[in-house]
Design a protein around this motif. Structure first.
Motif, short mmCIF file in Angstrom:
data_model
loop_
_atom_site.label_atom_id
_atom_site.label_comp_id
_atom_site.label_asym_id
_atom_site.label_seq_id
_atom_site.Cartn_x
_atom_site.Cartn_y
_atom_site.Cartn_z
N GLY A 130 0.81 -1.21 0.00
CA GLY A 130 0.00 0.00 0.00
C GLY A 130 0.84 1.26 0.00
N LYS A 131 1.92 1.27 0.79
CA LYS A 131 2.79 2.45 0.85
C LYS A 131 3.48 2.70 -0.49
CE LYS A 131 2.28 3.74 5.17
NZ LYS A 131 1.80 5.09 5.58
N MET A 132 3.94 1.61 -1.12
CA MET A 132 4.60 1.76 -2.42
C MET A 132 3.60 2.22 -3.48
SD MET A 132 7.77 1.21 -2.10
CE MET A 132 8.95 0.48 -0.98
N ALA A 133 2.42 1.63 -3.47
CA ALA A 133 1.41 2.01 -4.45
C ALA A 133 0.97 3.45 -4.28
CB ALA A 133 0.20 1.07 -4.35
N ALA A 134 0.79 3.88 -3.03
CA ALA A 134 0.39 5.27 -2.78
C ALA A 134 1.43 6.24 -3.31
CB ALA A 134 0.17 5.49 -1.28
N ALA A 135 2.71 5.89 -3.14
CA ALA A 135 3.78 6.74 -3.66
C ALA A 135 3.74 6.80 -5.18
CB ALA A 135 5.14 6.21 -3.18
N MET A 136 3.55 5.66 -5.83
CA MET A 136 3.47 5.63 -7.29
C MET A 136 2.29 6.46 -7.78
SD MET A 136 4.59 4.59 -10.24
CE MET A 136 5.79 3.30 -9.92
N ALA A 147 -3.92 7.68 -12.14
CA ALA A 147 -3.41 6.35 -11.81
C ALA A 147 -4.60 5.41 -11.59
CB ALA A 147 -2.54 6.40 -10.56
N THR A 148 -4.36 4.12 -11.82
CA THR A 148 -5.43 3.13 -11.70
C THR A 148 -4.92 1.90 -10.95
OG1 THR A 148 -6.13 3.85 -13.92
CG2 THR A 148 -7.23 1.92 -13.01
N PRO A 149 -4.86 1.96 -9.63
CA PRO A 149 -4.44 0.76 -8.89
C PRO A 149 -5.33 -0.42 -9.24
CG PRO A 149 -5.38 2.43 -7.42
CD PRO A 149 -5.19 3.09 -8.73
N LYS A 150 -4.71 -1.61 -9.30
CA LYS A 150 -5.41 -2.82 -9.74
C LYS A 150 -4.80 -4.04 -9.04
CE LYS A 150 -2.39 -3.36 -13.78
NZ LYS A 150 -2.28 -3.33 -15.25
N HIS A 151 -5.51 -5.15 -9.01
CA HIS A 151 -6.86 -5.45 -9.45
C HIS A 151 -7.68 -5.68 -8.19
CE1 HIS A 151 -3.87 -6.94 -12.39
NE2 HIS A 151 -4.69 -6.42 -13.31
N LEU A 152 -8.67 -4.87 -7.94
CA LEU A 152 -9.49 -4.92 -6.73
C LEU A 152 -10.55 -6.02 -6.88
CD1 LEU A 152 -10.01 -3.30 -4.05
CD2 LEU A 152 -11.76 -2.06 -5.31
N ALA A 153 -10.39 -7.13 -6.21
CA ALA A 153 -9.40 -7.52 -5.20
C ALA A 153 -9.36 -9.04 -5.14
CB ALA A 153 -9.77 -6.96 -3.83
N VAL A 154 -8.45 -9.57 -4.27
CA VAL A 154 -8.27 -11.01 -4.03
C VAL A 154 -8.01 -11.73 -5.36
CG1 VAL A 154 -9.01 -12.87 -2.53
CG2 VAL A 154 -10.11 -10.66 -2.32
N ASN A 155 -7.14 -11.13 -6.16
CA ASN A 155 -6.80 -11.65 -7.49
C ASN A 155 -5.41 -12.27 -7.40
OD1 ASN A 155 -5.55 -10.36 -10.47
ND2 ASN A 155 -7.24 -11.79 -10.48
N SER A 156 -5.34 -13.57 -7.12
CA SER A 156 -4.07 -14.19 -6.74
C SER A 156 -3.56 -15.26 -7.68
CB SER A 156 -4.20 -14.80 -5.33
OG SER A 156 -4.60 -13.83 -4.39
N GLN A 157 -4.30 -15.58 -8.73
CA GLN A 157 -3.82 -16.59 -9.67
C GLN A 157 -4.23 -16.21 -11.08
OE1 GLN A 157 -6.15 -20.03 -8.04
NE2 GLN A 157 -6.97 -20.21 -10.12
N GLU A 182 -6.61 0.04 0.57
CA GLU A 182 -7.06 1.10 1.47
C GLU A 182 -5.97 2.17 1.63
OE1 GLU A 182 -8.26 1.75 6.18
OE2 GLU A 182 -7.84 -0.26 5.42
N ILE A 183 -4.74 1.74 1.87
CA ILE A 183 -3.64 2.70 2.00
C ILE A 183 -3.44 3.48 0.70
CG2 ILE A 183 -1.15 2.91 2.36
CD1 ILE A 183 -1.37 0.44 4.20
N ALA A 184 -3.49 2.75 -0.42
CA ALA A 184 -3.30 3.39 -1.72
C ALA A 184 -4.36 4.45 -1.98
CB ALA A 184 -3.32 2.34 -2.83
N VAL A 185 -5.60 4.16 -1.61
CA VAL A 185 -6.69 5.11 -1.84
C VAL A 185 -6.62 6.29 -0.88
CG1 VAL A 185 -9.20 5.41 -1.70
CG2 VAL A 185 -8.25 3.42 -2.88
N ARG A 186 -6.43 5.99 0.39
CA ARG A 186 -6.43 7.07 1.39
C ARG A 186 -5.22 7.99 1.24
NH1 ARG A 186 -10.19 6.39 5.53
NH2 ARG A 186 -10.94 4.28 5.96
#
Length: 799
Positions: A130-136, A147-157, A182-186
């Motif tokens: 989250g901290k890295m994504a928020a910075a990006m 920016a478009t953080p992805k992929h919301l959510a629980v996308n693991s395979q 949450e961190i990325a959004v806030r």
């Protein structure tokens, strides 16, 4: 509504049209109504803008752009300021290319090291991710793009990624799989967010009201728009109703008619459609009004080099064989030295402007270079002639630089890995080299975890991950000591794949992916159970040493002193972990809750301050349906990795509620022993029955079954199509290069045919095709013709 004046001018048909793209990459525009179009582009670590024929898999050429290190690489820097700087460079380049929306960063949790897309994600830890994504995000959006953080959510395979249901308990969902977002959004305030392909507990992510409205918008304060992953819209009407704005790629009149029909039938309120249009326009109008930026290509390349250098992880340095000494002779062996593996495959594939090459760059460094040998074929196949040549060269040098890594077929979007081993031909050569040479330095290139049981045969291992276009020179900077390696691992390297709790059922091949391990992902499991690992989370060596001391705890945070006790300048990543030894509500023994990277000259000391925040002591309480703090004493661990704790202190916190969740019958979770969780325990954790696979061989295929299931189809024609698809995939594998189009088709559900054919098919036509697949040829053909004629009619009506 903020844009009521515009919306009141729009017809129902026009409002419905705005909810899907007009092409693969562009949003719908109505210039006469004051509504422009904006351009979206892949861009987690470089801008992949396609001109002309567009696709979402990196099949067609894109314009030249800077290829920065991937997210998995940048995460190893543990430096949000550096990531924000890279984000700003990406944002400026996007703007210069006429791109308004950058589809990244990716921040899904690395639940299992086999996930084929882990190179695009930051970490196994949600706080770090989250901290890295928020910075990006902050960096990207500082240049006037979204920016478009992805992929919301629980996308693991990647296997069945469009037709899989992630079954996860509520506490794990909130603490592990949503906290990074949450961190990325806030903290990043992104203007867009991409929903995942998969279902979460039975509901497609792109139409999950609780996720997209209650949590994302109401709880976290998100104010942008939600875009589906390409082809990821299941029920377009439900998506719009529950908080999704943009169905991509464009489906021309297909998606438009679905919304029109829904409004006219009363299924969808036109006021809800107006609300989605208003929310979308808020971002589109702002983006279209931004001025175009320009870039200095050389400065972009130099930043890519610095970012790569600061992300390099020194895993082993026995007898201080590194940095290399100018008077010692060096042989370079390995095909990756000549043709570097510097990025992943798939939608993030960048047409790099300038790719540095190790062999060409050697002359610029103080090295006594004796020669190069290829050593192995890039495709994993034996070649003893290359081995013989490499062995002969190795004997001429004091030190061997052996470039190893995962090849292109080993990790790719659309394809999960089946094991952790490096290619056999590379390991075979290493064994031969180790038998004749004592000083081998392995230079590793891979986007995710690999088995490293071979490291006992070498003096040093330097891991560059996938380091972007300037990675070759960045690595030489580190090898020669111009740069002191300061990267730390953002994922655990296990001794064996079987040690990873999720591996027993990963990737899930059926309808359901069961997240039985709960909270115990990555180091949370290994550290809690004290399971030995090859390299722990947060680990990384340096050419200097650091001492920790003078720890002081106060109500809002802590301070301590770090001293560079070596003879070289360098950087240290101080990591704060929090635990609660007497917890009544089970939790991992340690969880990352803060970090800081500090640069120190030899002998220099500095004070490091780490503040507590709302995530430092919290857990998600399923009784109160909120994050709470359990009262009592907490342990604070300061260290150089999760396994290298230098300072320990305690602090007391007051409870925020006395209503604790019921924990009876969860002994495995209490102890963290989740390798063999029973159905009974997982059912108790979920609070509901585990879903049972509802499809068996011999049943008719369904709309949300992947095309790969045509191997079981009743139609001989469908089975023949499957055999052809499978044959072509195997041929691509033998060539060593993934065929992303075929992989996408293999995992794509039937219903996505209506989303990925540019409006050629609608859902009624797909349903008719499924009738044919299920063995009712004449009936299906009749339905297909009828549906085709109906589609022609409404297309004519809407045009």
């Amino acid at each position: 509504m903020k844009h009521r004046a515009i919306i009141e001018q729009l017809t129902l048909e026009e409002k419905a049209a705005l909810m899907a793209g007009k092409s693969v990459w562009e949003t719908k525009d109505f210039p006469e109504k004051g509504i422009p179009s904006v351009f979206l582009s892949d861009g987690p670590h470089g801008i992949r803008k396609q001109e002309g024929s567009g696709d979402h898999l990196g099949l067609n050429a894109s314009v030249p752009a800077t290829c920065f290190p991937t997210a998995a690489t940048l995460a190893n820097s543990w430096d949000p300021a550096l990531v924000e700087e890279v984000g700003a460079a990406l944002g400026a380049e996007a703007s210069s290319l006429g791109v308004h929306v950058v589809l990244g960063p990716g921040l899904n949790i690395k639940r299992n090291p086999l996930c084929g897309r882990n190179f695009e994600y930051y970490s196994e830890d949600p706080y770090q991710a989250g901290k890295m994504a928020a910075a990006m995000i902050r960096g990207l959006q500082s240049q006037g793009v979204a920016a478009t953080p992805k992929h919301l959510a629980v996308n693991s395979q990647e296997l069945r990624r469009m037709a899989s249901d992630s079954i996860v308990d509520e506490r794990t969902l909130r603490e592990i799989y949503l906290t990074g977002f949450e961190i990325a959004v806030r903290e990043g305030n992104p203007k867009a967010i991409m929903s995942a392909y998969n279902k979460i507990n039975g509901i497609y992510a792109n139409e999950d009201k609780r996720l997209l409205r209650d949590i994302l918008r109401d709880e976290w304060g998100f104010t942008g728009f939600v875009v589906s992953d390409w082809g990821g819209s299941n029920d377009h009407v439900l998506g719009v109703e529950n908080g999704s704005h943009l169905e991509m790629p464009g489906t021309t009149t297909v998606g438009q008619k679905e919304l029109i029909d829904a409004v006219q039938s009363g299924r969808l309120s036109e006021s809800v459609l107006d609300e989605r249009v208003d929310e979308l326009l808020q971002v589109v109008l702002d983006l279209a009004a931004q001025e175009k930026r320009s870039i200095d290509v050389n400065k972009q390349h130099q930043l890519a080099r610095r970012a790569a250098a600061e992300s390099i992880v020194l895993l082993k340095n026995e007898d201080q064989v590194l940095p290399l000494q100018a008077e010692k002779t060096v042989a370079v062996i390995g095909e990756f030295a000549k043709n570097p593996r510097y990025q992943g495959a798939g939608s993030s594939l960048i047409n790099a402007r300038q790719v540095d090459n190790t062999l060409e760059a050697m002359k610029d460094y103080p090295l006594t270079y004796v020669g190069y040998a290829q050593g192995y074929q890039r495709i994993d196949q034996p070649d003893e002639a290359l081995v013989t040549e490499a062995l002969a060269l190795a004997q001429q040098a004091d030190t061997v630089l052996y470039y190893m890594g995962l090849d292109e077929i080993s990790e790719s979007e659309g394809l999960d890995r089946t094991h952790l081993q490096l290619p056999k031909n590379q390991l075979h050569l290493l064994e031969k080299l180790a038998a004749i040479h004592e000083k081998i330095v392995v230079v590793l290139s891979a986007g995710s975890v690999v088995d490293m049981s071979w490291d006992k045969h070498v003096k040093a291992v330097v891991h560059g991950y996938l380091s972007g276009e300037a990675g070759a020179r960045a690595m030489l900077d580190a090898l020669t000591g111009l740069v002191n390696p300061s990267g730390k691992l953002s994922e655990t390297y296990p001794i064996a794949l079987a040690d990873v709790p999720s591996s027993k059922e990963f990737p899930a091949e059926g309808d359901y992916a069961l997240y039985r391990e709960g909270l115990y992902v990555g180091y949370r499991y290994f550290d809690t159970t004290q399971t030995a690992v090859q390299y722990p989370f947060g680990y990384g060596l340096s050419y200097t040493t650091f001492a920790y001391g003078d720890l002081r705890i106060h109500e809002t945070g802590l301070s301590m002193t770090v001293t560079n006790t070596g003879e070289r300048a360098g950087a240290e990543v101080v990591q704060l972990y929090v635990g609660k030894e007497d917890a009544r509500v089970f939790r991992p023994s340690k969880e990352l809750k803060g970090f800081a990277k500090v640069y120190l000259e030899a002998g220099q000391s500095t004070e490091v301050n780490l503040s507590f925040d709302d995530k430092t002591f919290r857990y998600f309480n399923t009784v109160t349906n909120a994050f709470e703090i359990e009262g009592g004493t907490y342990q604070l661990y300061l260290g150089a990795s999760v396994s290298d704790i230098r300072l320990v202190a305690e602090i007391t916190q007051e409870a925020t509620t006395e209503h604790l969740p019921e924990l009876t019958g969860l002994d495995s979770y209490q102890a963290g022993q989740v390798l063999q969780v029973t159905d009974e325990e997982f059912t108790r954790l979920l609070g509901r029955p585990i879903p049972v696979e509802s499809w068996q061989v011999g049943q008719e295929l369904r709309l949300n079954d992947p095309l790969s299931k045509m191997q079981y189809a009743k139609s001989g024609l469908a089975r023949l199509v499957y055999k052809l698809l499978h044959h072509l995939l195997k041929k691509a594998e033998q060539k060593g290069k993934p065929d992303l189009n075929l992989l996408f088709l293999y995992n794509m559900p039937f219903r996505a045919l209506a989303k990925m054919t540019g409006g050629m098919l609608d859902q009624q036509m797909v349903a008719a095709i499924l009738v044919i697949v299920n063995g009712h040829f004449m009936k299906g053909v009749g339905q297909l013709w009828k549906a085709f004629r109906a589609k022609q009619g409404y297309q004519k009506q809407l045009s």
